[in-house]
Motif scaffolding. Structure first.
Motif, PDB file in Angstrom:
ATOM      1  N   LEU A 153       0.867  -1.324   0.082  1.00 32.78           N
ATOM      2  CA  LEU A 153       0.075   0.029   0.120  1.00 32.78           C
ATOM      3  C   LEU A 153       0.767   1.186   0.167  1.00 32.78           C
ATOM      4  N   LEU A 154       1.996   1.255   0.769  1.00 35.40           N
ATOM      5  CA  LEU A 154       2.780   2.389   0.609  1.00 35.40           C
ATOM      6  C   LEU A 154       3.413   2.712  -0.739  1.00 35.40           C
ATOM      7  N   HIS A 155       3.840   1.341  -1.396  1.00 34.98           N
ATOM      8  CA  HIS A 155       4.110   1.569  -2.695  1.00 34.98           C
ATOM      9  C   HIS A 155       3.352   2.003  -3.604  1.00 34.98           C
ATOM     10  N   ILE A 156       2.085   1.805  -3.548  1.00 32.80           N
ATOM     11  CA  ILE A 156       1.010   2.435  -4.302  1.00 32.80           C
ATOM     12  C   ILE A 156       0.678   3.832  -4.093  1.00 32.80           C
ATOM     13  N   ILE A 157       0.891   4.222  -2.725  1.00 31.31           N
ATOM     14  CA  ILE A 157       0.882   5.802  -2.581  1.00 31.31           C
ATOM     15  C   ILE A 157       2.104   6.409  -3.222  1.00 31.31           C
ATOM     16  N   ALA A 158       3.179   5.678  -3.065  1.00 27.77           N
ATOM     17  CA  ALA A 158       4.453   6.566  -3.489  1.00 27.77           C
ATOM     18  C   ALA A 158       4.440   6.413  -5.007  1.00 27.77           C
ATOM     19  N   GLU A 159       3.898   5.387  -5.789  1.00 37.50           N
ATOM     20  CA  GLU A 159       3.658   5.501  -7.136  1.00 37.50           C
ATOM     21  C   GLU A 159       2.839   6.482  -7.540  1.00 37.50           C
ATOM     22  N   THR A 160       1.730   6.663  -7.039  1.00 33.92           N
ATOM     23  CA  THR A 160       0.576   7.669  -7.158  1.00 33.92           C
ATOM     24  C   THR A 160       1.152   9.128  -7.252  1.00 33.92           C
ATOM     25  N   ALA A 161       1.899   9.364  -6.080  1.00 27.98           N
ATOM     26  CA  ALA A 161       2.278  10.605  -5.873  1.00 27.98           C
ATOM     27  C   ALA A 161       3.527  11.034  -6.467  1.00 27.98           C
ATOM     28  N   GLN A 162       4.473  10.145  -7.168  1.00 28.78           N
ATOM     29  CA  GLN A 162       5.287  10.446  -8.235  1.00 28.78           C
ATOM     30  C   GLN A 162       4.864  10.916  -9.407  1.00 28.78           C
ATOM     31  N   HIS A 163       3.815   9.992  -9.790  1.00 27.56           N
ATOM     32  CA  HIS A 163       3.141  10.281 -11.144  1.00 27.56           C
ATOM     33  C   HIS A 163       2.281  11.673 -11.078  1.00 27.56           C
ATOM     34  N   ALA A 164       1.664  11.752 -10.018  1.00 22.02           N
ATOM     35  CA  ALA A 164       1.060  13.103  -9.843  1.00 22.02           C
ATOM     36  C   ALA A 164       1.949  14.281  -9.995  1.00 22.02           C
ATOM     37  N   GLY A 165       3.135  14.003  -9.609  1.00 23.09           N
ATOM     38  CA  GLY A 165       4.209  15.182  -9.898  1.00 23.09           C
ATOM     39  C   GLY A 165       4.349  15.196 -11.145  1.00 23.09           C
ATOM     40  N   HIS A 166       4.533  14.242 -11.949  1.00 23.45           N
ATOM     41  CA  HIS A 166       4.911  14.207 -13.434  1.00 23.45           C
ATOM     42  C   HIS A 166       3.738  14.785 -14.259  1.00 23.45           C
ATOM     43  N   ALA A 167       2.384  14.432 -13.783  1.00 24.20           N
ATOM     44  CA  ALA A 167       1.267  14.902 -14.234  1.00 24.20           C
ATOM     45  C   ALA A 167       1.028  16.572 -14.021  1.00 24.20           C
ATOM     46  N   ASP A 168       1.625  17.117 -13.031  1.00 20.89           N
ATOM     47  CA  ASP A 168       1.668  18.360 -12.762  1.00 20.89           C
ATOM     48  C   ASP A 168       2.399  19.144 -13.695  1.00 20.89           C
ATOM     49  N   ILE A 169       3.513  18.668 -13.930  1.00 18.56           N
ATOM     50  CA  ILE A 169       4.458  19.307 -15.040  1.00 18.56           C
ATOM     51  C   ILE A 169       3.920  19.264 -16.456  1.00 18.56           C
ATOM     52  N   ILE A 170       3.259  17.898 -16.823  1.00 20.45           N
ATOM     53  CA  ILE A 170       2.711  17.959 -17.942  1.00 20.45           C
ATOM     54  C   ILE A 170       1.498  18.737 -18.291  1.00 20.45           C
ATOM     55  N   ARG A 171       0.658  19.113 -17.124  1.00 27.03           N
ATOM     56  CA  ARG A 171      -0.369  20.078 -17.318  1.00 27.03           C
ATOM     57  C   ARG A 171       0.067  21.398 -17.291  1.00 27.03           C
ATOM     58  N   GLU A 172       0.962  21.756 -16.534  1.00 25.99           N
ATOM     59  CA  GLU A 172       1.858  23.136 -16.869  1.00 25.99           C
ATOM     60  C   GLU A 172       2.114  23.436 -18.336  1.00 25.99           C
ATOM     61  N   ALA A 173       2.863  22.622 -18.817  1.00 31.53           N
ATOM     62  CA  ALA A 173       2.932  22.439 -20.296  1.00 31.53           C
ATOM     63  C   ALA A 173       2.004  22.502 -21.202  1.00 31.53           C
ATOM     64  N   ILE A 174       1.026  22.048 -20.865  1.00 33.19           N
ATOM     65  CA  ILE A 174      -0.291  21.979 -21.818  1.00 33.19           C
ATOM     66  C   ILE A 174      -0.866  23.491 -21.792  1.00 33.19           C
ATOM     67  N   ASP A 175      -1.221  24.008 -20.618  1.00 29.95           N
ATOM     68  CA  ASP A 175      -1.774  25.194 -20.458  1.00 29.95           C
ATOM     69  C   ASP A 175      -1.583  26.324 -19.638  1.00 29.95           C
ATOM     70  N   GLY A 176      -0.456  25.872 -18.752  1.00 30.67           N
ATOM     71  CA  GLY A 176      -0.209  26.661 -17.606  1.00 30.67           C
ATOM     72  C   GLY A 176      -0.708  26.484 -16.540  1.00 30.67           C
ATOM     73  N   GLN A 177      -1.853  25.710 -16.255  1.00 33.29           N
ATOM     74  CA  GLN A 177      -2.456  25.363 -15.174  1.00 33.29           C
ATOM     75  C   GLN A 177      -1.539  24.662 -14.401  1.00 33.29           C
ATOM     76  N   LYS A 178      -1.582  24.714 -12.889  1.00 38.83           N
ATOM     77  CA  LYS A 178      -0.877  23.877 -12.173  1.00 38.83           C
ATOM     78  C   LYS A 178      -1.883  23.283 -10.984  1.00 38.83           C
ATOM     79  N   THR A 179      -1.404  22.083 -10.471  1.00 39.39           N
ATOM     80  CA  THR A 179      -2.368  21.473  -9.390  1.00 39.39           C
ATOM     81  C   THR A 179      -2.420  22.456  -8.071  1.00 39.39           C
ATOM     82  N   MET A 180      -1.097  22.762  -7.839  1.00 38.82           N
ATOM     83  CA  MET A 180      -1.173  23.749  -6.516  1.00 38.82           C
ATOM     84  C   MET A 180      -0.564  25.025  -6.882  1.00 38.82           C
ATOM     85  N   GLY A 181      -0.631  26.049  -6.075  1.00 39.48           N
ATOM     86  CA  GLY A 181       0.056  27.224  -6.394  1.00 39.48           C
ATOM     87  C   GLY A 181      -0.256  28.061  -7.378  1.00 39.48           C
TER      88      GLY A 181
END
Length: 181
Positions: A153-181
């Motif tokens: 379960l900790l591995h699932i959490i870590a994997e999800t968090a890591q890819h949420a960070g990747h996703a945030d970078i991709i989203r910002e590259a798409i249209d400038g939107q950020k998950t936080m901040g």
């Protein structure tokens, strides 16, 4: 310190302690990953605007597959996963496809599948033996011989968090939107 509580899948049985903490952290990491896709078209979710080939739809698919396979491991044990040396070219091709939003797939469909897998995992967290351990499949990246349900379960959490960070970078590259901040 306040104790974390979460609701079991029925929505009526409160969970406390470690199980509630696991559900809360997993829920938060899932939220951030899903939130990166808000208001996007299927074309945007399939695009790879960053210096990698990753796309938001593919990241959701990948995290869904990871969570599904590890949840199967929790229930079925080592037999739920192949040893690395037993993987076929088809297995590796499927893994590549897992990182892409393929023709005919939609962001809504991928998010629905993720929600189904998440609901199954959440229900499992409420009842599984967190200390039960299974031998890990043979793979070059595993240093341990076995993982407990808690470690999975900790591995699932870590994997999800890591890819949420990747996703945030991709989203910002798409249209400038950020998950936080």
């Amino acid at each position: 310190m306040a104790e974390t509580t979460a609701l079991h899948e029925t929505g009526t049985t409160p969970l406390t302690g470690e199980r509630a903490d696991l559900l809360a952290v997993l829920g938060k990491t899932r939220f951030f990953l899903r939130f990166t896709t808000r208001d996007l078209t299927d074309e945007q979710a399939a695009s790879s605007p960053a210096p990698s080939e990753l796309c938001l739809g593919g990241l959701i698919k990948h995290v869904t597959g990871v969570e599904r396979s590890w949840a199967d491991f929790i229930v079925e044990g080592t037999g739920a996963m192949k040893d690395f040396d037993d993987m076929t070219p088809e297995d590796f091709a499927a893994r590549v496809d897992e990182f892409q939003l393929l023709p005919g797939e939609t962001l809504a469909g991928v998010l629905d599948t993720y929600a189904e897998v998440a609901a199954r995992t959440d229900a499992m967290i409420a009842t599984v033996d967190l200390d039960h351990a299974w031998p890990l499949p043979q793979a070059p990246w595993f240093q341990e011989d076995a993982w407990s349900t808690r470690q999975v379960l900790l591995h699932i959490i870590a994997e999800t968090a890591q890819h949420a960070g990747h996703a945030d970078i991709i989203r910002e590259a798409i249209d400038g939107q950020k998950t936080m901040g």
